[in-house]
Scaffold this motif. Structure first.
Motif, short mmCIF file in Angstrom:
data_model
loop_
_atom_site.label_atom_id
_atom_site.label_comp_id
_atom_site.label_asym_id
_atom_site.label_seq_id
_atom_site.Cartn_x
_atom_site.Cartn_y
_atom_site.Cartn_z
N LYS A 82 32.47 -0.52 54.10
CA LYS A 82 32.34 0.75 54.82
C LYS A 82 31.88 0.54 56.25
O LYS A 82 32.11 1.38 57.12
N ASP A 83 31.20 -0.57 56.49
CA ASP A 83 30.84 -0.95 57.86
C ASP A 83 30.82 -2.46 57.94
O ASP A 83 30.73 -3.15 56.91
N GLU A 84 30.90 -3.00 59.16
CA GLU A 84 31.05 -4.44 59.33
C GLU A 84 29.85 -5.23 58.82
O GLU A 84 29.97 -6.41 58.47
N LYS A 85 28.69 -4.58 58.70
CA LYS A 85 27.48 -5.28 58.25
C LYS A 85 27.47 -5.51 56.74
O LYS A 85 26.66 -6.28 56.25
N SER A 86 28.37 -4.82 56.02
CA SER A 86 28.36 -4.90 54.55
C SER A 86 29.39 -5.88 54.01
O SER A 86 29.66 -5.89 52.80
N THR A 87 29.96 -6.70 54.87
CA THR A 87 31.01 -7.63 54.43
C THR A 87 30.45 -8.64 53.44
O THR A 87 29.38 -9.22 53.66
N SER A 88 31.17 -8.85 52.35
CA SER A 88 30.74 -9.79 51.31
C SER A 88 30.81 -11.22 51.83
O SER A 88 31.66 -11.57 52.67
N ALA A 89 29.95 -12.07 51.29
CA ALA A 89 29.93 -13.48 51.67
C ALA A 89 31.25 -14.14 51.27
O ALA A 89 31.79 -13.87 50.20
N GLY A 90 31.77 -15.01 52.13
CA GLY A 90 33.01 -15.71 51.84
C GLY A 90 34.25 -14.86 52.03
O GLY A 90 35.35 -15.24 51.60
N LYS A 91 34.08 -13.68 52.66
CA LYS A 91 35.20 -12.77 52.89
C LYS A 91 35.28 -12.44 54.38
O LYS A 91 34.35 -12.68 55.14
N ILE A 92 36.41 -11.84 54.78
CA ILE A 92 36.57 -11.37 56.15
C ILE A 92 36.78 -9.86 56.11
O ILE A 92 37.51 -9.34 55.25
N ASP A 93 36.12 -9.18 57.01
CA ASP A 93 36.25 -7.72 57.13
C ASP A 93 37.64 -7.41 57.70
O ASP A 93 37.91 -7.63 58.88
N LEU A 94 38.53 -6.91 56.84
CA LEU A 94 39.91 -6.68 57.26
C LEU A 94 39.98 -5.68 58.41
O LEU A 94 40.68 -5.90 59.40
N ILE A 95 39.28 -4.55 58.27
CA ILE A 95 39.38 -3.52 59.31
C ILE A 95 38.75 -4.01 60.60
O ILE A 95 39.26 -3.76 61.70
N GLY A 96 37.66 -4.77 60.47
CA GLY A 96 37.06 -5.35 61.67
C GLY A 96 38.04 -6.27 62.38
O GLY A 96 38.13 -6.29 63.62
N ALA A 97 38.79 -7.06 61.60
CA ALA A 97 39.78 -7.96 62.20
C ALA A 97 40.92 -7.16 62.83
O ALA A 97 41.42 -7.52 63.91
N LEU A 98 41.35 -6.08 62.18
CA LEU A 98 42.41 -5.24 62.74
C LEU A 98 42.00 -4.62 64.06
O LEU A 98 42.82 -4.45 64.97
N LEU A 99 40.73 -4.28 64.16
CA LEU A 99 40.24 -3.58 65.36
C LEU A 99 39.63 -4.51 66.38
O LEU A 99 39.15 -4.06 67.43
N ALA A 100 39.66 -5.81 66.10
CA ALA A 100 38.99 -6.76 67.00
C ALA A 100 39.56 -6.76 68.40
O ALA A 100 38.86 -7.04 69.38
N THR A 153 40.17 -23.19 55.26
CA THR A 153 39.54 -22.47 56.36
C THR A 153 39.36 -21.00 56.02
O THR A 153 40.30 -20.35 55.58
N LEU A 154 38.15 -20.46 56.22
CA LEU A 154 37.92 -19.03 56.08
C LEU A 154 38.05 -18.39 57.46
O LEU A 154 37.23 -18.64 58.34
N PRO A 155 39.09 -17.58 57.67
CA PRO A 155 39.26 -16.95 58.98
C PRO A 155 38.12 -15.97 59.27
O PRO A 155 37.50 -15.43 58.35
N THR A 156 37.89 -15.73 60.53
CA THR A 156 36.84 -14.80 60.93
C THR A 156 37.43 -13.71 61.82
O THR A 156 38.56 -13.82 62.30
N VAL A 157 36.63 -12.67 62.04
CA VAL A 157 37.04 -11.60 62.95
C VAL A 157 37.25 -12.17 64.35
O VAL A 157 38.17 -11.78 65.08
N GLU A 158 36.41 -13.15 64.72
CA GLU A 158 36.54 -13.77 66.04
C GLU A 158 37.87 -14.54 66.15
O GLU A 158 38.49 -14.57 67.22
N ASP A 159 38.30 -15.16 65.05
CA ASP A 159 39.60 -15.84 65.06
C ASP A 159 40.73 -14.85 65.32
O ASP A 159 41.66 -15.11 66.09
N ALA A 160 40.64 -13.69 64.67
CA ALA A 160 41.66 -12.66 64.87
C ALA A 160 41.69 -12.20 66.31
O ALA A 160 42.76 -12.04 66.92
N ALA A 161 40.48 -12.02 66.90
CA ALA A 161 40.41 -11.58 68.29
C ALA A 161 40.98 -12.63 69.23
O ALA A 161 41.71 -12.31 70.19
#
Length: 924
Positions: free
Chosen positions: A192-210, A164-172
């Motif tokens: 540097k911003d949530e729109k630049s997240t690499s494919a197959g990855k989760i934006d760590l800071i976005g998840a922290l701030l969700a 399973t690839l976790p998402t920012v929504e999962d963190a929220a």
């Protein structure tokens, strides 16, 4: 730092050198570090990083304690480990520093344990269950409720399946139900911003701030800014998602101005702020930035209007004092009092002693006086710190580090400060034995540096009850460790080689194709890896040990020729037969014998892995070889590359091992005890090991399916040195330290015969000096802290103390040492005289170094040739002998109403013409 966090990254092997990731984590959230990666990464962890260390089962309690002492917020252990370690009145690890790992099979069974005050729980979801599934919410909710997560802040961490690839929504979602998302670092991106997240990855800071939410129309978050030292409030600002992201990524404070957009602190003034940590408040609508201020050329403070340290005015108290002293250090007028303090080390030292003394003498009821004297002491001690370039932040960091420790020192004052007498010698004081401090996370300030010194007592000042306490070793939680070993042994018993390989991969972190190495063990390539001087040393040690253990076979009492062909000395030729035989005629015609036979299959456990221990292989292999055991199995953990240490391979070749089991711990013991397709089953297991090896040996010896015996239980290494005034202090200290370096639980005892204060001080000074020069100084310190010196008035009292203690190693450095040695009753091995260091017995003198510890020298001997033998008795009766002995046997058998026994003799006696009375028949 609180462990409560929206996201918990788990460090993977490929990311141990990812400095950017570690830096980001130090500012934003805790990090979960598997123990397998801990050694590699611990030296590079940022000082402000909050981390948890994850152990696989079975957990090593000493390793877990060391990790907590080193600064981990908590350790994460399996439910199986927790159910044994934590269900005691005095748990081996403090509840509030333990996170319990829960898988689907334990998730329903642990709420009761969780209520006892655990740091948190870590749930691994079953395959196929998504993070936002209703069943997930129900499962997680049980634990959120049981540990009152929303009220206490204790976390419930949740891991999805690897697929399973976790998402920012999962963190929220998890945050909304009171839990936190665990993310492998391989799946993390730091865009540097949530729109630049690499494919197959989760934006760590976005998840922290969700979970962060704002109740303001402009969507900004109120942010308090505090100083890293003392937590002094500097001001109130606002943050946005973007400013927080930049602050976390860069480590420089960035805020959101309500009128000017992003405000990069110090961009124009140079008065920047280094971000130490960012935290959310309890309901995730406000932030706290902890910062370290750096002054610019013109601007020195945070407030852009007043140019002061903070927007609420000048700092006060300790923060103001520190700032003032730092300024005076640079610019105090020549001849001023402050300048004198900084330039005159003797004056500053005297003032600290003076103010400390006045604080001690101040009366409790005069609170104003106590506060006055404390203020003076703080002034001078802080001046001492500033002169050395030590800040209040450094002091707080040291306090925090001490608060993380769970192993505590007794807390006794140094002898020179007892009873207000700085000149008092160690022997003038008698600190009483004290129970170990409870293992908790409470902040206890303890001294990490300073002299390494044993606590000393004089026998005339020690009561009988205190004497009993001083004789005690630290308790060993054998039952708890046994419970961890049982499933390992069961797995090996049921699945054989497959389980051994699986467990070796898990615990030794080595993947092997076969659990055994077969002879020949050496080759030119192997021999080239052994230093010539080491090979020569092994050969010399082999010769000495072999000679001494071979001589043991000749000791058997009254040795005569055996008419039954059992063995002994052939009196006709004078040649030595296979074995010595004890033979005697107990009465005319009745000959009794006792003779030894080798145990057919023996297992030798040699600790290893990263260590090189050919000496243990020699000490176990040679007596087995001398005893002529047909099958010798040598077990030792493999090195990280899967190989066996060349020196151990060389010894295995010399002693004739049939195979080497490349495994350690309980799984090695199980493989030898039960046998597998590759590993021969053994009849006896011999050798030292850690607590899991010892516990496993004790389990299998009581398992009738194993039918295996062991040499002896084992505990920490120990030495007792008897020394008088003629002993060389340097020699005595070196012998004490030779055992102390084995580990923090090693036992070291000095029994001094009529030592004067000066003589005792000389030994203590030598011990401290030698200890500080050792590479394992920190280990030595912990062992010495639990060790003692007892000064006794006579040689007889010295022997009495030693015999009662029953040490593993006894060293005698006193007048007429041989005479003193004759009084030894309980000891594993004795080292007589100043030129007999314990190290010689450990390696090459000829005696064996596998010895009874923990006071078991009262009941057990060390390993010897007889360890690998069992003794058989026989008897041969002539007709005349049976005529003399038989009637007595008949009478005894009939007394016990065992008529068949009596009849076997009666029939023979009748053949020889002797009629015995008929058996007595009981009346009805």
């Amino acid at each position: 730092m609180s462990l409560s966090t929206p996201v918990l990254p788990i460090l993977e092997k490929e990311d141990v050198n990812n400095k950017q990731l570690l830096s980001v984590m130090s500012r934003s959230a805790p990090l979960l570090i598997p123990f397998a990666q801990y050694d590699q990464v611990k030296s590079s962890l940022p000082r402000s990083l909050s981390y948890i260390v994850q152990f696989v089962s079975p957990v090593s309690i000493p390793d877990a304690a060391d990790v907590l002492d080193a600064g981990a917020e908590a350790v994460s252990i399996s439910a199986n480990d927790a159910s044994t370690i934590l269900q005691e009145d005095s748990p081996a690890l403090p509840f509030e520093r333990v996170i319990v790992q829960i898988d689907p099979s334990t998730a329903i069974s642990l709420p009761e344990l969780a209520k006892k005050g655990l740091a948190g729980v870590h749930i691994s979801l079953p395959e196929g269950l998504s993070l936002q599934d209703a069943k997930t919410g129900e499962l997680v909710g049980q634990f959120v409720s049981s540990i009152e997560a929303k009220k206490t802040g204790r976390p419930v961490f949740v891991s999805a399946s690897n697929a399973t690839l976790p998402t920012v929504e999962d963190a929220a979602y998890l945050t909304s139900i009171g839990a936190s998302l665990v993310i492998p670092t391989s799946k993390i991106d730091l865009p540097k911003d949530e729109k630049s997240t690499s494919a197959g990855k989760i934006d760590l800071i976005g998840a922290l701030l969700a979970s962060l939410k704002s109740d303001r129309q402009d969507g900004l978050f109120p942010t308090t800014v505090v100083a890293s030292a003392l937590g002094t409030s500097l001001g109130l600002v606002y943050s946005s998602q973007q400013s927080i992201r930049e602050s976390i990524l860069t480590g420089s404070a960035v805020y959101q101005s309500r009128t000017r957009g992003l405000w990069r602190k110090g961009e124009s003034s140079g008065a920047t702020q280094e971000v130490v940590r960012i935290r959310m408040d309890c309901d995730s609508d406000a932030l706290e930035f902890t910062v370290r201020q750096k002054a610019g050329q013109e601007h020195i403070g945070f407030c852009h209007l007043t140019n002061r340290e903070g927007c609420f005015g000048r700092t006060s108290g300790l923060a103001l004092l520190e700032s003032t002293l730092q300024s005076r250090l640079k610019s105090a007028p020549a001849g001023s009092y402050t300048a004198r303090i900084f330039s005159d080390a003797a004056l500053l030292e005297a003032k600290i002693r003076e103010e400390a003394s006045e604080l001690v003498q101040a009366k409790d009821e005069d609170k104003q006086h106590v506060a006055f004297e404390m203020a003076d002491l703080l002034y001078f001690t802080l001046a001492r710190c500033v002169r050395a370039g030590v800040s209040l932040e450094d002091v707080e960091r040291s306090l925090d580090a001490k608060a993380h420790k769970i192993t505590r020192r007794k807390g006794d004052a140094k002898p020179q400060f007892i009873n207000g007498n700085p000149a008092a010698s160690s022997s003038d004081s008698k600190p009483l034995p004290s129970a170990p401090a409870p293992k908790s996370a409470a902040a206890v300030v303890e001294e990490d540096e300073g002299p390494i010194k044993m606590t000393s007592y004089r026998l005339e000042n020690v009561s009988e009850s205190e004497r009993t306490d001083l004789m005690k070793r630290p308790s060993i939680k054998t039952e708890a460790v046994m419970e961890l070993c049982r499933p390992i042994l069961r797995s090996v018993k049921e699945r054989g080689d497959e389980a051994v390989l699986e467990l070796t991969t898990k615990f030794d972190r080595v993947k092997l194709n076969s659990p055994v190495v077969l002879p020949p063990f050496t080759s030119p390539a192997v021999l080239q890896k052994i230093k010539p001087e080491v090979k020569n040393a092994i050969d010399q040690a082999y010769n000495n040990i072999y000679a001494f253990h071979a001589a043991q076979k000749k000791v058997g009492g009254n040795v005569k020729a055996s008419q039954a062909g059992i063995g002994g000395i052939n009196t006709a030729t004078g040649e030595e037969a296979d074995d010595a035989v004890l033979e005697m005629e107990t009465m005319p015609g009745v000959v009794c014998r006792r003779f030894a036979r080798p145990i057919q299959s023996v297992g030798l456990y040699v600790p290893g892995g990263t260590a090189i221990l050919p000496s243990t292989a020699l000490m176990l292999g040679i007596p087995a070889q001398v005893a002529r055991c047909p099958t010798i199995v040598l077990a030792t953990p493999p090195r990280p590359d899967g190989s066996i240490t060349p020196e151990v391979l060389y010894v295995a070749e010399k002693v004739g091992a049939k195979c080497i089991l490349a495994a350690g711990g309980a799984q090695a013991v199980g493989a030898m005890a039960y046998g597998t397709k590759s590993v021969p089953k053994v009849d006896k297991i011999v050798g030292p090991g850690n607590q899991f090896v010892t516990a496993a040996k004790m389990i299998v010896q009581n398992d009738t399916d194993a039918l295996v015996s062991i040499d002896m239980p084992a505990g920490p290494s120990e030495v007792l040195v008897i020394a008088d005034g003629d002993a060389d202090p340097e020699f005595v200290a070196s012998d004490l330290l030779s055992q102390a370096e084995h580990g923090p639980d090693s036992q070291v005892v000095l029994v001094g015969i009529q030592l004067s204060d000066k003589q005792l001080a000389a030994i203590e000074a030598a011990l401290d000096r030698q200890a500080h020069a050792l590479p394992r100084c920190s280990v030595v310190r912990k062992a010495i802290e639990k060790s003692l010196t007892i000064v006794v008035p006579t040689r007889e009292e010295a022997l009495r103390w030693s015999n009662e203690y029953a040490p593993e190693h006894l060293i005698i450095q006193a007048k007429e040492p041989e005479a003193l040695a004759k009084g030894v009753i309980n000891a594993g091995s004795v080292f007589v005289g100043p030129w007999s260091p314990e190290s010689c017995g450990d390696y090459a003198s000829g005696t064996n170094h596998t010895l009874p510890t923990y006071g078991l020298a009262r009941q057990y001997s060390g390993v010897s040739t007889s360890t690998f033998e069992k003794n058989i008795t026989s008897q041969s009766l002539t007709a005349e002998g049976l005529k003399l002995l038989g009637p007595h046997v008949v009478h005894l058998a009939e007394c016990e109403e065992l008529e068949a026994h009596a009849n076997a003799v009666r029939l023979r006696l009748k053949t020889l013409g002797i009629e015995m009375p008929p058996p007595h028949v009981k009346s009805a």
